[in-house]
Design a protein around this motif. Structure first.
Motif, mmCIF file in Angstrom:
data_model
loop_
_atom_site.group_PDB
_atom_site.id
_atom_site.type_symbol
_atom_site.label_atom_id
_atom_site.label_comp_id
_atom_site.label_asym_id
_atom_site.label_seq_id
_atom_site.Cartn_x
_atom_site.Cartn_y
_atom_site.Cartn_z
ATOM 1 N N ARG A 62 0.823 -1.193 0.000
ATOM 2 C CA ARG A 62 0.000 0.000 0.000
ATOM 3 C C ARG A 62 0.864 1.252 0.000
ATOM 4 N N LEU A 63 0.256 2.355 -0.386
ATOM 5 C CA LEU A 63 0.971 3.624 -0.446
ATOM 6 C C LEU A 63 1.248 4.137 0.962
ATOM 7 N N PRO A 64 2.320 4.914 1.134
ATOM 8 C CA PRO A 64 2.586 5.503 2.454
ATOM 9 C C PRO A 64 1.463 6.449 2.871
ATOM 10 N N VAL A 65 1.370 6.688 4.169
ATOM 11 C CA VAL A 65 0.340 7.600 4.687
ATOM 12 C C VAL A 65 0.532 8.997 4.124
ATOM 13 N N PHE A 66 1.779 9.467 4.115
ATOM 14 C CA PHE A 66 2.073 10.808 3.632
ATOM 15 C C PHE A 66 2.621 10.751 2.213
ATOM 16 N N ALA A 67 2.285 11.760 1.422
ATOM 17 C CA ALA A 67 2.863 11.876 0.089
ATOM 18 C C ALA A 67 4.351 12.186 0.198
ATOM 19 N N ALA A 68 5.079 11.970 -0.904
ATOM 20 C CA ALA A 68 6.528 12.180 -0.885
ATOM 21 C C ALA A 68 6.887 13.608 -0.505
ATOM 22 N N VAL A 69 6.084 14.583 -0.976
ATOM 23 C CA VAL A 69 6.375 15.989 -0.666
ATOM 24 C C VAL A 69 6.220 16.254 0.826
ATOM 25 N N VAL A 70 5.178 15.687 1.438
ATOM 26 C CA VAL A 70 4.936 15.886 2.868
ATOM 27 C C VAL A 70 6.032 15.205 3.678
ATOM 28 N N GLU A 71 6.432 13.980 3.281
ATOM 29 C CA GLU A 71 7.503 13.276 3.992
ATOM 30 C C GLU A 71 8.811 14.043 3.910
ATOM 31 N N LYS A 72 9.053 14.695 2.765
ATOM 32 C CA LYS A 72 10.298 15.449 2.615
ATOM 33 C C LYS A 72 10.357 16.618 3.600
ATOM 34 N N VAL A 73 9.226 17.278 3.814
ATOM 35 C CA VAL A 73 9.181 18.376 4.783
ATOM 36 C C VAL A 73 9.552 17.860 6.172
ATOM 37 N N LEU A 74 8.974 16.711 6.549
ATOM 38 C CA LEU A 74 9.247 16.133 7.864
ATOM 39 C C LEU A 74 10.691 15.663 7.983
ATOM 40 N N SER A 75 11.188 14.992 6.950
ATOM 41 C CA SER A 75 12.567 14.473 7.010
ATOM 42 C C SER A 75 13.591 15.605 7.001
ATOM 43 N N ASP A 76 13.317 16.678 6.242
ATOM 44 C CA ASP A 76 14.239 17.828 6.230
ATOM 45 C C ASP A 76 14.314 18.473 7.609
ATOM 46 N N ARG A 77 13.181 18.513 8.293
ATOM 47 C CA ARG A 77 13.166 19.100 9.633
ATOM 48 C C ARG A 77 13.966 18.237 10.613
ATOM 49 N N PHE A 125 9.524 4.942 6.913
ATOM 50 C CA PHE A 125 9.864 6.367 6.753
ATOM 51 C C PHE A 125 11.371 6.575 6.794
ATOM 52 N N LEU A 126 12.058 5.942 7.746
ATOM 53 C CA LEU A 126 13.513 6.083 7.858
ATOM 54 C C LEU A 126 14.207 5.547 6.621
ATOM 55 N N LYS A 127 13.727 4.419 6.115
ATOM 56 C CA LYS A 127 14.343 3.799 4.945
ATOM 57 C C LYS A 127 14.152 4.655 3.697
ATOM 58 N N ARG A 128 12.955 5.227 3.544
ATOM 59 C CA ARG A 128 12.661 6.023 2.359
ATOM 60 C C ARG A 128 13.419 7.341 2.344
ATOM 61 N N ASN A 129 13.817 7.848 3.510
ATOM 62 C CA ASN A 129 14.400 9.187 3.591
ATOM 63 C C ASN A 129 15.850 9.206 4.065
ATOM 64 N N SER A 130 16.505 8.056 4.022
ATOM 65 C CA SER A 130 17.939 7.964 4.367
ATOM 66 C C SER A 130 18.230 8.532 5.752
ATOM 67 N N ILE A 131 17.445 8.100 6.737
ATOM 68 C CA ILE A 131 17.631 8.514 8.129
ATOM 69 C C ILE A 131 17.837 7.254 8.963
ATOM 70 N N SER A 132 18.711 7.305 9.920
ATOM 71 C CA SER A 132 18.952 6.155 10.787
ATOM 72 C C SER A 132 18.898 6.599 12.244
#
Length: 334
Positions: A62-77, A125-132
């Motif tokens: 299934r698709l993620p809860v948040f769209a890629a643009v929304v996830e990018k805002v969260l991951s950048d923060r 989310f961590l895997k999609r946005n290169s966060i550990s």
């Protein structure tokens, strides 16, 4: 624990490169059906992608809860907060994700009783946005505010000036630093019988005390025998049992370095490095108060030794011995 789902289907095997090859075949006159067969790609999937002009990588589930643009805002923060030494925890992110979804009125399957996202969502989310998830090192405010580009550039300008003036050989460039080593090691996990109430491991002393270790190492890996400083009034021969050759042992009231002991180490250093006018020595060290006195200056001047101080509160990022020697030493010692 999060679920580990192993892929059990051959779907979504094609890639962006496959789509490019299919488009090339179609430009040569092949039909969509023949191009799909040639590249072993499902016709229906190819038709949907070409119709919607979708060139993204295929995915299952299934698709993620948040769209890629929304996830990018969260991951950048998250990445920004980590860069300024105010990183957030996994629990905080899961709670923030729930609040984010609620405020944006996004449909989600998060835990409404705990009011936070699940661990499966966090792992994805961590895997999609290169966060550990990392364990941060405690860093004082002084170190954070003092470590600046201007201070570092000044140090390297002074280093270049000294290198150009005296032409130090690599084996005559030394870094010197001290560290505290506890007398009580932290034991690792061991095997023992089930149900055993007390499991112990032998340590050197019963109560924790620090012993200061002074080391000097050259750019080519040569080293000066170390100095140990004990927290005691006087020395005993028992402490010098089985010592490495050339090692010196001293005492101080608090177990740390002082001006008198540093001068003794400097004499010890000169005896082993043998600096001369033809082969001067560069000694890079921190700017501790015990290193700056007229006595040290006169000794170094008479013995062709040039000292260069690291900028204040920057040893956690610029001290070579901290990274290459003391870290591995303490890990093995524990």
């Amino acid at each position: 624990m999060p679920k580990i789902r192993h892929k059990s289907t051959n779907k979504a095997q094609f890639s962006f490169g496959t789509l490019s090859k299919i488009e090339a075949l179609m430009s040569q006159g092949h039909s969509m059906i023949s191009a799909a067969k040639a590249m072993n790609t499902p016709f229906s999937s190819l038709q949907k992608r070409l119709k919607k002009n979708n060139s993204s990588e295929p995915r299952l589930g299934r698709l993620p809860v948040f769209a890629a643009v929304v996830e990018k805002v969260l991951s950048d923060r998250i990445k920004y907060l980590s860069s300024i030494f105010y990183g957030v925890t996994a629990i905080q992110i899961r709670k923030a994700a729930y609040q984010y979804a609620e405020e944006l009125k996004i449909s989600h399957n998060f835990d409404k009783s705990a009011k936070m996202a699940g661990r499966d969502w966090l792992d994805g989310f961590l895997k999609r946005n290169s966060i550990s998830v990392r364990k941060p090192k405690a860093t004082s405010i002084n170190r954070i505010t003092t470590f600046s580009k201007e201070e570092v550039q000044l140090f390297y300008r002074l280093l270049v000036d000294l290198m150009n003036k005296y032409k130090f050989a690599p084996n005559n460039i030394y870094n010197r630093d001290e560290t505290g080593i506890s007398t009580v090691q932290v034991p690792g996990k061991i095997l023992s019988p089930k149900g055993m109430k007390r499991v112990g491991s032998i340590t050197s002393w019963e109560r924790r005390k620090n012993i200061t270790l002074l080391c000097g190492m050259s750019a080519v890996g040569g080293f000066v025998p170390p100095m140990f400083i004990f927290l005691r009034k006087g020395m005993t021969l028992q402490l010098e049992k089985d010592i490495p050759a050339g090692t010196i042992y001293k005492c101080s009231d608090n177990g740390w370095i002082n001006e008198h002991l540093f001068f003794e180490w400097l004499q010890h250093f000169a005896m082993y490095t043998k600096p001369s006018s033809q082969a001067p020595v560069l000694l890079i060290l921190d700017n501790h108060a015990s290193h700056t006195s007229l006595m040290m200056y006169d000794f170094c001047k008479q013995n062709n030794t040039h000292m260069l101080s690291l900028p204040p509160h920057t040893s956690h990022r610029m001290q070579p011995l901290d990274f290459t020697f003391f870290g591995p030493l303490k890990a093995i010692y524990k």
